[in-house]
Design a protein around this motif. Structure first.
Motif, short mmCIF file in Angstrom:
data_model
loop_
_atom_site.label_atom_id
_atom_site.label_comp_id
_atom_site.label_asym_id
_atom_site.label_seq_id
_atom_site.Cartn_x
_atom_site.Cartn_y
_atom_site.Cartn_z
N ASP A 394 23.87 18.18 -15.97
CA ASP A 394 23.34 19.27 -15.16
C ASP A 394 24.42 20.22 -14.63
O ASP A 394 24.17 21.41 -14.47
CB ASP A 394 22.55 18.71 -13.96
CG ASP A 394 21.18 18.24 -14.35
OD1 ASP A 394 20.72 18.58 -15.45
OD2 ASP A 394 20.56 17.50 -13.55
N ILE A 395 25.57 19.66 -14.31
CA ILE A 395 26.63 20.52 -13.79
C ILE A 395 27.99 20.00 -14.27
O ILE A 395 28.27 18.80 -14.19
CB ILE A 395 26.60 20.63 -12.24
CG1 ILE A 395 27.70 21.58 -11.75
CG2 ILE A 395 26.68 19.27 -11.57
CD1 ILE A 395 27.54 22.00 -10.29
N ILE A 396 28.78 20.90 -14.81
CA ILE A 396 30.14 20.58 -15.24
C ILE A 396 31.10 21.29 -14.29
O ILE A 396 30.97 22.49 -14.05
CB ILE A 396 30.40 21.03 -16.68
CG1 ILE A 396 29.50 20.24 -17.65
CG2 ILE A 396 31.87 20.84 -17.06
CD1 ILE A 396 29.58 20.72 -19.10
N ILE A 397 32.06 20.53 -13.74
CA ILE A 397 33.10 21.10 -12.88
C ILE A 397 34.42 21.02 -13.63
O ILE A 397 34.94 19.92 -13.87
CB ILE A 397 33.23 20.34 -11.54
CG1 ILE A 397 31.88 20.17 -10.86
CG2 ILE A 397 34.23 21.06 -10.64
CD1 ILE A 397 31.26 21.42 -10.38
N GLU A 398 34.93 22.16 -14.04
CA GLU A 398 36.23 22.21 -14.71
C GLU A 398 37.31 22.22 -13.64
O GLU A 398 37.36 23.13 -12.81
CB GLU A 398 36.27 23.45 -15.61
CG GLU A 398 37.64 23.76 -16.18
CD GLU A 398 38.47 24.63 -15.26
OE1 GLU A 398 39.54 24.16 -14.82
OE2 GLU A 398 38.03 25.76 -14.97
N ALA A 399 38.15 21.18 -13.63
CA ALA A 399 39.20 21.05 -12.61
C ALA A 399 40.54 20.74 -13.26
O ALA A 399 41.32 19.92 -12.77
CB ALA A 399 38.83 19.95 -11.61
N VAL A 400 40.81 21.41 -14.40
CA VAL A 400 42.09 21.22 -15.08
C VAL A 400 43.16 22.04 -14.37
O VAL A 400 42.88 22.79 -13.43
CB VAL A 400 41.99 21.59 -16.57
CG1 VAL A 400 40.93 20.76 -17.25
CG2 VAL A 400 41.71 23.09 -16.76
N PHE A 401 44.39 21.94 -14.85
CA PHE A 401 45.53 22.61 -14.22
C PHE A 401 45.27 24.13 -14.14
O PHE A 401 44.63 24.72 -15.00
CB PHE A 401 46.80 22.32 -15.01
CG PHE A 401 48.05 22.85 -14.37
CD1 PHE A 401 48.54 22.28 -13.20
CD2 PHE A 401 48.73 23.93 -14.92
CE1 PHE A 401 49.70 22.77 -12.60
CE2 PHE A 401 49.89 24.43 -14.33
CZ PHE A 401 50.36 23.85 -13.16
N GLU A 402 45.80 24.75 -13.08
CA GLU A 402 45.58 26.17 -12.80
C GLU A 402 46.39 27.03 -13.78
O GLU A 402 47.36 27.71 -13.41
CB GLU A 402 45.96 26.48 -11.34
CG GLU A 402 45.57 27.85 -10.86
CD GLU A 402 44.12 27.99 -10.40
OE1 GLU A 402 43.83 28.91 -9.64
OE2 GLU A 402 43.28 27.17 -10.82
#
Length: 715
Positions: A394-402
């Protein structure tokens, strides 16, 4: 008496059920005093009256003062004093009724509601969810003005009463019984009235309050008792260490509580009224009510949420098991949202999951969690290395390096795993969402979700709208943030968004002060006196100078790629000059072994002696200017964000600044800070600072028009 239901039984006991018409809670509205007077007159006229029970027809017992009426008070004069005295008068009349009076507390009895309970002879509460007692006025810059300070001090004694008066925390039934704030607890709401009536029958002569009886003594000793005298001195110092002298209410409460022990009871009640009369006009009171009551109410009620049905995510995926991804996984698990935590290697994904185990172990050690809950939390997180593990989520949170190139690679690869009604969020602190969205197969379902570190403590999420983000996606993102128990702050896309832009000005101004010749110790002291949680130099070390440098380089490269000059961070010249030089000397921040501070093995720290090399000036900067420079830089940048439509509402500007950046809470937030000073007075002071210290404080008068126009509309 439409607001009060009056019923007398065969035993001569009257039950007065409060049911304020046209509102969800009982409050001290404009009908309250006339209604109470009618009730009291009828009670006095009753033949063979044996006792009285006060109950409620609402979910709560009594919510206390009407904050809209309090916020509307414009003068601390005789009329205001009379208003306060009139609101508390019925409670004193109740104490002198001559029959036992019992409060039957079915839900929250806070502020004026609990003060009504204190005026009763006996207090019985149902041990049900939502039932609490307390005096939270201090959190709104006020004091309990309907007898709460005087009566609670007499009921519990000064030592036990002060924490409840100066901290204002709500107290649940069993804890309230143990503290002496209530006298009995029953298991269910239906048991309240029978228990109250039984007590009246068993105690027909218990109708005179202890403090009205001859020979009354304060629990724990009177004001001359050596232990109490010592505690008074210690309390004053403790309060100052907590408030830094920035909050007038706690000190006023302490003063009235102590002095109420030295004078006549009715005189003490009048002194309490004068104290409240003084506080209602303070900027701190206006700020607290505006931001922490009405502002929080607006967020919680969805007043700034897009209209539409509520949405709830059934599952989630988090890409990147670093510090941010691990924290988000904890937040999801805590809210019961099953999540896949994906990284390039299983060891990294497992390590990310172990962060939740570590936090759970800390909670267990403190008695706030058991092993069973820890296992339930861990069962919500599934480490993975394969995208197929979160197919249809339902929801993907992309939290890879900036890193924009990395994000542009990850987003299209993983978007295909999103469910047909799902949304895709990027956890970025400064990268434009509209640019990242170009890598997304469906930019209408792409949105920024900026969490703050550490995620387990920073309960706020900055939601960033891209140029093509749909209102449906925003609504779902808003609901998701509330689903996991965090505060949503919605902003429109721009370089650095809102929080990073403003936070950068705080750190930069601290360095600017140092460059101008203010000693680093004085710089940090100015931050403390201003009310910031941490000084600008210390917080820069925590964020890391290396990260600040990388952000600058990222945006410079982005400008070159797009062929534009975004002007991002153009006023933060001191940060760039000093940070680059410090990094060259091997001082990148705490994570890198040292920055503005030296860090010892025992956890202590001292300012680095080498900072003197960066002082280019030798100016005599008054502490008042130093404090204003730190606060005005942030307030001006917040106003720029509002003026540029990056921020969508003053409510979000104020709450976002406090909870995400640490803008001093006593101000009510940056925009409320401007309003508290006065728009014209703030503009004049900003011009003065610009003339003395540089154009970063300069704003055209038109920038303030957005506030003036809103003020005119409100009027």
């Amino acid at each position: 008496m439409t607001d009060f239901i009056y019923e007398k039984d065969a035993d001569g006991i009257v039950t007065v059920t409060m049911d304020m018409q046209g509102q969800s809670a009982n409050t001290m509205n404009e009908r309250y005093v006339p209604g109470m007077d009618q009730v009291l007159a009828k009670l006095r006229a009753e033949p063979d009256l044996k006792g009285v029970v006060f109950a409620s027809a609402k979910k709560t017992f009594f919510a206390g003062g009407d904050l809209k009426l309090i916020l509307a008070i414009q003068k601390s004069d005789a009329e205001t004093f009379h208003y306060i005295e009139e609101n508390k008068r019925p409670y004193r009349d109740l104490e002198q009724l001559g029959v036992p009076v019992v409060a039957a507390i079915n839900g929250a009895a806070l502020g004026g509601g609990y003060e009504l309970c204190l005026a009763c002879n006996h207090r019985v509460i149902a041990d049900v969810p939502g039932a609490v007692v307390g005096l939270p006025e201090v959190t709104l810059g006020l004091l309990p003005g309907a007898g709460g300070v005087v009566r609670l001090t007499k009921l519990l004694g000064l030592e036990k009463a002060l924490p409840h008066l100066t901290e204002g925390k709500p107290v649940k039934p069993q804890a309230a019984l143990k503290a002496g704030m209530v006298d009995a607890v029953v298991p269910a709401i239906d048991d309240l009235i029978p228990a109250a009536k039984a007590w009246i029958k068993a105690n027909p002569e218990t109708h005179t309050q202890p403090w009205d009886q001859k020979g009354f003594r304060y629990p724990g000793g009177d004001v001359l008792h050596p232990k109490v005298r010592q505690m008074i001195v210690g309390s004053s110092a403790f309060l100052y260490s907590k408030t830094r002298g920035l909050l007038p209410a706690p000190a006023k409460i302490l003063d009235i509580a102590v002095n109420s022990m030295r004078i006549d009871y009715d005189a003490a009640l009048r002194m309490e009224s004068r104290g409240l009369c003084a506080l209602v006009m303070t900027p701190e009171c206006k700020a607290a009510i505006t931001t922490f009551f009405f502002g929080m109410q607006a967020i919680k009620s969805g007043a700034v949420r897009p209209q539409g049905d509520r949405w709830k995510a059934a599952n989630a995926a988090i890409l990147g098991a670093g510090m941010m991804g691990s924290g988000i996984a904890w937040a999801h698990a805590n809210a019961g949202l099953p999540s896949v935590l994906k990284d390039t290697e299983m060891d990294k994904a497992e390590k990310g999951k172990s962060y939740t185990a570590m936090l759970a172990d800390k909670a267990i050690k403190r008695g706030r969690m058991d092993d069973a809950k820890k296992e339930r939390l861990l069962s919500q997180i599934t480490p993975a290395t394969d995208d197929a593990a979160f197919a249809g989520t339902d929801i993907i949170i992309e939290a890879v390096f900036e890193d924009i190139a990395l994000k542009e690679k990850v987003i299209p690869e993983t978007f295909k795993q999103l469910g047909p009604n799902g949304i895709y969020g990027s956890n970025t602190s400064t990268l434009p969402i509209s640019i990242l969205a170009k890598a997304c197969p469906d930019p209408t379902r792409f949105i920024g979700l900026h969490f703050f570190s550490p995620v387990d403590k920073m309960k706020v999420v900055e939601i960033i709208m891209g140029e093509q983000t749909s209102e449906e996606t925003l609504r779902k993102a808003y609901d998701y943030v509330q689903q996991i128990g965090y505060m949503p702050i919605v902003v429109n896309d721009s370089r650095g968004f809102f929080t990073s832009r403003v936070f950068g000005t705080f750190m930069d101004e601290g360095i600017s002060l140092m460059v101008d010749g203010l000693s680093p110790v004085a710089v940090e002291r100015a931050g403390w006196l201003a009310g910031m949680p941490v000084g600008p130099l210390a917080v820069h070390d925590e964020v890391s100078l290396v990260l600040s440098q990388k952000v600058g380089k990222t945006h410079k490269a982005l400008d070159e790629r797009l062929g534009v000059d975004s002007g991002f961070g153009k006023h933060n010249v001191a940060s760039k000059a000093v940070c680059d030089a410090m990094i060259e000397q091997g001082r990148g921040g705490r994570h890198y072994g040292g920055g503005f501070y030296e860090y010892a093995a025992d956890g202590s720290k001292t300012l680095w002696s080498g900072l003197a090399q960066f002082a280019k000036g030798n100016a005599e900067i008054p502490m008042e200017d130093a404090i204003d420079r730190l606060l005005y830089r942030q307030a001006i940048e917040t106003l720029r964000c509002l003026n540029e439509n990056v921020l969508r509402s003053e409510v979000e500007a104020n709450l976002g600044g406090i909870f995400a950046i640490g803008f001093p809470a006593h101000t009510g937030g940056a925009i409320q800070y401007i309003r508290g000073i006065g728009i014209d007075a703030f503009a004049a002071r900003a011009k003065d600072l610009a003339d003395k210290y540089g154009e970063r404080f300069a704003l055209p008068d038109s920038a303030y028009d957005i506030l003036r126009n809103k003020e005119a509309l409100a009027a």
